[in-house]
Design an enzyme around this catalytic site. Structure first.
Site, PDB file in Angstrom:
ATOM      1  CG  ASP A 272     -68.734 -11.526 -53.329  1.00 52.31           C
ATOM      2  OD1 ASP A 272     -69.640 -10.914 -54.035  1.00 52.31           O
ATOM      3  OD2 ASP A 272     -69.090 -12.711 -53.137  1.00 52.31           O
ATOM      4  CG  LEU A 305     -68.288 -17.572 -46.122  1.00 51.07           C
ATOM      5  CD1 LEU A 305     -66.761 -17.719 -46.606  1.00 51.07           C
ATOM      6  CD2 LEU A 305     -68.139 -16.451 -44.978  1.00 51.07           C
TER       7      LEU A 305
END
Length: 385
Positions: A272, A305
């Protein structure tokens, strides 16, 4: 081109062998042999281990570039930056955005891949969104969220020349089940994430054909013993794959180890990663959101995040240590499991005769010495090509 690799160890699909020799035949793996009885062209990697090339199925960017830059250069730069990291295949991954921005990014990926990528090879486009819900939006922009739209997806797929291989959505959105069925029949994989769906809704989505959960535990309703939620559904759906970000920030190390025990080879290690990967701490952009990275951790202004700066080989090392299991047990979670989640396990992800000869040369500390795609050396440490 035909040759043999000589090395101390080989991580084959079903075992660790060595020393010995591995045949490479016109870009494909041949048989492994303990010794050679005939003259052959040998590439000598004595002192090193040969392992399958890594496959990152969820990556937005790295080294200052992002897929949502919408440029051919960004795609090419990401491709090249992945080589020293041991990644041989990847899915260029978009973010939730306007149709115009998504279409620009899709067009850029197509243009770059048609011209030919000089580094890691794209195995198709992954659309992360825009069919999500707001409660677990993470770094996805909710102003573009909407219900699944088959006509819109068909337009994007036409623009992509059929190269969209995966899309993520929230299954509680109106029309999701019919959308999942239609895409599954068209051989497009559907992932579930950025969702507050209940357990039964997720079960129905899996029944309709969804086969993966986006970055497990992040951006989804968590597990509760009376309300299993999205995370509980992911853990209990035997055939479903789960993406896992093993950077020690997105998921607690013990929970990551627990997930591997439960899901086994249905665990898919991903990064990611966003543009701040390989870059120094500072201010960056993820889609339309400003992001600040401190100590390698990227967050939005609200503290969420924002992707990661994780390197895939570090995810392997982390999970191996957290689980007290050997590196070779964990390696295939970043090569074969990703390929399997896309239905590409017959050609990619492991060292087995007939598969594409994607491999890396690693030392005892698992540093990448060389990266090879379809039998051709694309990167060599201290002799970059």
């Amino acid at each position: 081109m035909q040759y043999y690799i000589k090395a101390d160890q080989f991580l084959l699909e079903d075992r660790l062998e060595g020393p010995g020799y591995l045949a490479i035949d016109h870009g494909r793996f041949g048989e492994w042999k303990k010794s050679l009885t005939t003259q052959a062209n040998i590439v000598d990697w004595s002192g090193y281990t040969i392992a399958p090339g890594l496959f990152d199925t969820h990556i937005h960017g790295v080294n200052g570039y992002d897929i949502m830059d919408g440029t051919k250069e960004a795609v090419q730069q990401i491709s090249e930056a992945l080589l020293p990291l041991g990644v041989t295949r990847f899915l260029p991954t978009t973010l939730t955005s306007s149709s115009e921005n998504l279409e620009q990014s899709i067009a850029a990926i197509v243009e770059a891949t048609e011209e030919g990528l000089s580094g890691a090879q794209s195995e198709g486009i992954y659309l992360e969104g825009p069919f999500f819900t707001e409660k677990h939006k993470g770094a996805q922009n909710p102003i573009y969220f909407r219900d699944p739209d088959l006509e819109m997806f068909t337009k994007w797929q036409k623009l992509a020349g059929g190269s969209i291989v995966k899309i993520a959505l929230a299954p509680e959105r109106k029309g999701s089940k019919e959308f999942i069925t239609a895409l599954t029949e068209a051989n497009v994989k559907v992932s579930l994430g950025h969702s507050n769906a209940d357990y039964d809704c997720c079960k129905a989505a899996i029944g309709a054909g969804a086969n993966t959960f986006v970055h497990l535990f992040n951006g989804m309703a968590g597990f509760h013993h009376r309300n299993p939620g999205v995370a509980g559904s992911a853990l209990m759906a035997k055939q479903a794959f789960v993406e896992l970000i093993c950077d020690g920030h997105h998921v607690h190390p013990d929970v990551a180890a627990f997930t591997w025990r439960v899901k086994g080879d249905r665990t898919v290690l991903i990064t990611d990663c966003m543009r701040a990967g390989l870059m120094p701490d500072g201010s960056y952009q993820l889609g339309e959101f400003p992001v600040v990275m401190r100590n390698g951790i990227a967050r939005t202004e609200t503290g969420s995040l924002a992707g990661s700066t994780l390197i895939l080989k570090d995810a392997i090392k982390n999970l191996s240590q957290w689980s007290d299991r050997t590196w070779d047990e964990a390696w295939h979670l970043a090569s074969l499991s990703p390929a399997h989640s896309l239905g590409r396990e017959q050609e990619l992800g492991s060292i087995r005769p007939g598969k594409y000869a994607d491999y890396v040369v690693i030392d005892e500390q698992y540093h990448i010495q060389a990266t090879v795609i379809s039998g051709e050396i694309k990167y060599q440490k201290n002799n970059e090509k």
